[in-house]
Structures are given as C-alpha cells and as structure tokens.
Design a protein around this motif. Sequence first.
Motif, PDB file in Angstrom:
ATOM      1  N   THR A  75       0.901  -1.318   0.173  1.00  0.00           N
ATOM      2  CA  THR A  75      -0.017   0.081   0.133  1.00  0.00           C
ATOM      3  C   THR A  75       0.894   1.281   0.053  1.00  0.00           C
ATOM      4  O   THR A  75       0.386   2.181  -0.673  1.00  0.00           O
ATOM      5  N   SER A  76       2.049   1.242   0.678  1.00  0.00           N
ATOM      6  CA  SER A  76       2.893   2.422   0.911  1.00  0.00           C
ATOM      7  C   SER A  76       3.507   2.727  -0.530  1.00  0.00           C
ATOM      8  O   SER A  76       3.601   3.687  -1.052  1.00  0.00           O
ATOM      9  N   GLN A  77       3.893   1.497  -1.357  1.00  0.00           N
ATOM     10  CA  GLN A  77       4.310   1.656  -2.701  1.00  0.00           C
ATOM     11  C   GLN A  77       3.308   2.148  -3.611  1.00  0.00           C
ATOM     12  O   GLN A  77       3.717   3.012  -4.503  1.00  0.00           O
ATOM     13  N   PHE A  78       2.031   1.668  -3.391  1.00  0.00           N
ATOM     14  CA  PHE A  78       1.063   2.271  -4.393  1.00  0.00           C
ATOM     15  C   PHE A  78       0.883   3.628  -4.264  1.00  0.00           C
ATOM     16  O   PHE A  78       0.665   4.579  -5.137  1.00  0.00           O
ATOM     17  N   VAL A  79       0.839   4.142  -2.737  1.00  0.00           N
ATOM     18  CA  VAL A  79       0.578   5.480  -2.589  1.00  0.00           C
ATOM     19  C   VAL A  79       1.779   6.530  -3.387  1.00  0.00           C
ATOM     20  O   VAL A  79       1.665   7.403  -3.861  1.00  0.00           O
ATOM     21  N   ARG A  80       3.004   5.929  -3.108  1.00  0.00           N
ATOM     22  CA  ARG A  80       4.120   6.712  -3.529  1.00  0.00           C
ATOM     23  C   ARG A  80       4.147   6.640  -5.142  1.00  0.00           C
ATOM     24  O   ARG A  80       4.199   7.660  -5.697  1.00  0.00           O
ATOM     25  N   ASN A  81       3.889   5.501  -5.811  1.00  0.00           N
ATOM     26  CA  ASN A  81       3.727   5.678  -7.055  1.00  0.00           C
ATOM     27  C   ASN A  81       2.693   6.301  -7.842  1.00  0.00           C
ATOM     28  O   ASN A  81       2.823   6.940  -8.783  1.00  0.00           O
ATOM     29  N   LYS A  82       1.321   6.316  -7.267  1.00  0.00           N
ATOM     30  CA  LYS A  82       0.357   7.171  -7.695  1.00  0.00           C
ATOM     31  C   LYS A  82       0.657   8.663  -7.504  1.00  0.00           C
ATOM     32  O   LYS A  82       0.242   9.459  -8.454  1.00  0.00           O
ATOM     33  N   VAL A  83       1.323   9.048  -6.474  1.00  0.00           N
ATOM     34  CA  VAL A  83       1.504  10.553  -6.322  1.00  0.00           C
ATOM     35  C   VAL A  83       2.747  10.927  -7.232  1.00  0.00           C
ATOM     36  O   VAL A  83       2.629  11.914  -7.835  1.00  0.00           O
ATOM     37  N   LEU A  84       3.655  10.122  -7.572  1.00  0.00           N
ATOM     38  CA  LEU A  84       4.490  10.366  -8.452  1.00  0.00           C
ATOM     39  C   LEU A  84       4.101  10.595  -9.804  1.00  0.00           C
ATOM     40  O   LEU A  84       4.377  11.366 -10.781  1.00  0.00           O
ATOM     41  N   ARG A  85       3.256   9.480 -10.300  1.00  0.00           N
ATOM     42  CA  ARG A  85       2.637   9.758 -11.665  1.00  0.00           C
ATOM     43  C   ARG A  85       1.583  11.041 -11.602  1.00  0.00           C
ATOM     44  O   ARG A  85       1.876  11.721 -12.799  1.00  0.00           O
ATOM     45  N   TYR A  86       1.005  11.567 -10.452  1.00  0.00           N
ATOM     46  CA  TYR A  86       0.327  12.590 -10.401  1.00  0.00           C
ATOM     47  C   TYR A  86       1.054  13.962 -10.890  1.00  0.00           C
ATOM     48  O   TYR A  86       0.813  14.855 -11.576  1.00  0.00           O
ATOM     49  N   TRP A  87       2.212  13.729 -10.306  1.00  0.00           N
ATOM     50  CA  TRP A  87       3.331  14.890 -10.305  1.00  0.00           C
ATOM     51  C   TRP A  87       3.788  15.014 -11.851  1.00  0.00           C
ATOM     52  O   TRP A  87       3.884  16.058 -12.385  1.00  0.00           O
ATOM     53  N   MET A  88       3.950  13.726 -12.438  1.00  0.00           N
ATOM     54  CA  MET A  88       4.543  13.718 -13.738  1.00  0.00           C
ATOM     55  C   MET A  88       3.545  14.254 -14.963  1.00  0.00           C
ATOM     56  O   MET A  88       4.000  14.794 -15.746  1.00  0.00           O
ATOM     57  N   ASP A  89       2.250  14.078 -14.485  1.00  0.00           N
ATOM     58  CA  ASP A  89       1.096  14.566 -15.321  1.00  0.00           C
ATOM     59  C   ASP A  89       0.835  16.017 -14.903  1.00  0.00           C
ATOM     60  O   ASP A  89       0.007  16.755 -15.722  1.00  0.00           O
ATOM     61  N   ASN A  90       1.217  16.658 -13.985  1.00  0.00           N
ATOM     62  CA  ASN A  90       0.896  17.995 -13.736  1.00  0.00           C
ATOM     63  C   ASN A  90       2.270  18.823 -13.005  1.00  0.00           C
ATOM     64  O   ASN A  90       2.410  18.782 -11.944  1.00  0.00           O
ATOM     65  N   ARG A  91       3.247  19.007 -13.815  1.00  0.00           N
ATOM     66  CA  ARG A  91       4.570  19.474 -13.359  1.00  0.00           C
ATOM     67  C   ARG A  91       4.657  20.664 -12.644  1.00  0.00           C
ATOM     68  O   ARG A  91       5.386  20.882 -11.833  1.00  0.00           O
ATOM     69  N   ALA A  92       3.648  21.456 -12.627  1.00  0.00           N
ATOM     70  CA  ALA A  92       3.297  22.747 -12.205  1.00  0.00           C
ATOM     71  C   ALA A  92       3.171  22.852 -10.678  1.00  0.00           C
ATOM     72  O   ALA A  92       2.922  23.869  -9.880  1.00  0.00           O
ATOM     73  N   ILE A  93       2.450  21.391 -10.324  1.00  0.00           N
ATOM     74  CA  ILE A  93       2.012  21.525  -8.850  1.00  0.00           C
ATOM     75  C   ILE A  93       3.086  21.634  -7.959  1.00  0.00           C
ATOM     76  O   ILE A  93       4.309  21.368  -8.091  1.00  0.00           O
ATOM     77  N   GLY A  94       2.631  21.737  -6.608  1.00  0.00           N
ATOM     78  CA  GLY A  94       3.636  21.894  -5.493  1.00  0.00           C
ATOM     79  C   GLY A  94       3.459  20.869  -4.263  1.00  0.00           C
ATOM     80  O   GLY A  94       2.681  19.980  -4.758  1.00  0.00           O
ATOM     81  N   LYS A  95       4.059  21.254  -3.282  1.00  0.00           N
ATOM     82  CA  LYS A  95       3.979  20.292  -2.376  1.00  0.00           C
ATOM     83  C   LYS A  95       2.554  20.022  -1.819  1.00  0.00           C
ATOM     84  O   LYS A  95       2.086  19.103  -1.470  1.00  0.00           O
ATOM     85  N   LYS A  96       1.920  21.066  -1.402  1.00  0.00           N
ATOM     86  CA  LYS A  96       0.332  21.349  -0.980  1.00  0.00           C
ATOM     87  C   LYS A  96      -0.554  20.219  -1.873  1.00  0.00           C
ATOM     88  O   LYS A  96      -1.172  19.538  -1.634  1.00  0.00           O
TER      89      LYS A  96
END
Length: 392
Positions: free
Chosen positions: A24-45
């Motif tokens: 589950t921890s790995q799933f969350v990490r990969n999903k959040v990373l995929r979200y950042w790759m698709d939306n490069r302008a987003i920040g920490k929040k």
Amino acid sequence: MLILEYKAVVKKTHAKAIDEAIRTSQFVRNKVLRYWMDNRAIGKKELYQYNTQLRAEYKFVNELNSHACQASVENVERAINRFFDNCKNKKPGKKGYPRFKKNCHSVEYKVSGWKLHPSKRRINFTDKKEIGELKLLGNWDIHAFPIALIKRVRIVRRADGYYVQFCVKVDNNQDVPVTNTEVGIDVGLEYFYSDSNGNHEENPRFLRSSEKKIKRSQRQIHKKKKGSSGRRKARSIYGRKHLRVTRQREEHAKKLARNLCLANAKVVLEDLNVSGLVRNHKLAKSISDASWYQFRCWLEYFGQKFGTEVIAVPPHFTSQECSKCGAKVQKTLSTRTHSCPHCGYVEQRDINAAKVILSRVNATGGQPGSNASRVAASTPVGHKTCKSKQRR
C-alpha cells in the motif's frame, strides 16, 4: 538522529499484514509520482491533497495509517527536490529523475499508528492493516529514551526476516581524547586503503570469497518448479547469502572508519566519482566489492560524531605525482612502485599517493575547502557528498 534496529518475531498472519502495508505504501508513492509527472506545475500542497483523495477513493489505502501515507508522499517530494538540485548544480551524467518503485521493502510510520509496550520489548501497530503486536529482539537500550523522542518507526523486510527501526531525536555526538595527528587515505583494489603513515589495510573481497556459494544457490533456484515452495525456499537462501555479504562490507567499512576518526584529528581522502568508475566493466565488480562509497559515508558520519575533520580533495594525478619533489612520474596500473627519476625517491605506489593526498590540504595550511592542487575545490564534511548514515 539515532536509529535503533530490532529483529521482529513475526507469524504468518503478521507477515501477510506487513507485506500488505508495504504494498500500500508503494502504491501511494507511485500514484503520487504519476500525478506529479502529469502536472509538473503543482507543488507540495497539491501532492498532499492528492494523497487525501487516494484515501477517500481506495479502501485499502484508507486502512493504512494516514501518517504512513504522508511518509510515502515525503519520499516522492525528496526525490523531486533531489532531481531539481542536481539539475541546478549541473551534476554530470544522469540527474536522478524520479522513478517508480517496483519492489519496496519498508513502510514508515510517524508518531501515530503504533504503540510501544511498557516493557519496550513489544510494539503494537494500531491501524486497520491489523499487523498487531510484534516481539522485538535486540541489544539496543531504547529504555533510555522517552517515547516522545521517537519520531519515526519503520518496518523493514529483508531476506532473513522483518526488522523494526526507531528513529530517535537525540544528539549523537561524543567527546573523544584530543589528538593532533593527520592522515591521508588512498583507497584501492590491491589494498582496501593505504595511509600516509605507511600502513596498508587488506582488502577482504567479501563477494569474491563467497561468489562460488552464491552461484551454486542461484542455480538451485532454476532447478525448482516455478511457484513451488521449494523455489521460494531456494530464493530465500540465495537472498540471505547476498545479505551476508552486504553486512560484511558494512561492518568492515564501519569499523575502519570509526578507528580512523578516533585516532586522528584530520582525515583526508580522494573525492572519487565511484558511480563513474563502476562503468568500467572490467573493474566494476571489484570496485563495488571494495565499497569505497560506503566507507566514505561512514567516515563522514563518524567525523561528525567525534569532531574529526574529514576532507575530500581532487583525485587528479595523485598516483603520478611525487610526494617528495612534486614532479609527475607517469605509471601504468601494473606499476606498483613509485620511483622518481628527479629526486630518487622510491616508495610503494599507494603510500606515495596517500602522502600526496595529505599534502594537498597541508600545502595551504589545512583549510577545508582550499584549492590546494588548483584543479578543483576540496570538499569538507557534508558538502555535496553522500548523506551521513544516522546510526549508532
């Protein structure tokens, strides 16, 4: 910070629940990373907000403690920041673009989701993954630290079982006897290192000595039927043999680094690009087996702990330069003796290099960061080097 590690006694139900928490921890990490790759302008929040959406969308994510999910987001954030720092600093070669994790081996909790038994020999994980209570085996005296100082708890899966690590917020510096001695270190393959005092430390070659047994255990895996219990046991044996070599390397590097930092006020070594050196396919296995990078990490850690000055100087021409007159004497790798035709100085090649390494700092009064060789800046402890390991 101080990390205390215990071996956990687990049953099959515990192991199944821990593996599910790690996935589950790995799933969350990969999903959040995929979200950042698709939306490069987003920040920490925005990353933390997306983590909240995942907990609402997936039931199995919501079963994991919220702080454990946040720790997975922090891992992504660190990977992103490291990538941008490497780009900003114009690091040569690959910049370390964040990648997806296929086989994670740990799950990390913060200050919630776990409860330590009053005896401090058992720990109970209270989230909905139902890991339950684990018995802890080890000699670390965690009784000496208040529970409020424990900032992180991590469950780590290795080839020989599961381990629980406690990250304690304490000052780990120690007072040691005052000394004024200085030493230069030249790492190598014939010897693990040679110092400027004329001493050699033998290279143990842990992988080479165990390679025959490791290859035999690897062949046993392919003799078993896929999916069978025999194949799983063979893989476990193979993994434990590699783990043994890893631990031998670490203990060897740790012991030598500690002794050097205790005995000297200043330790000078080369600022080697180990990741570039291992690209040589003829020497890659030997360089990795020598664990130069790990040795430097432990030197920096014990340097900070004991107050020893650890300095890395440019490695250019340290093997060619004469430590007595400074003239350059061209030598091949097979030439193991330094013989200077200008001043007649004869010395073992690695010891001569160690003296040159020490002289590059002393030539300008021993100031950290000085450009003694006029090639590149020397590196004091903690500046653009590997992070010190926070262990006891």
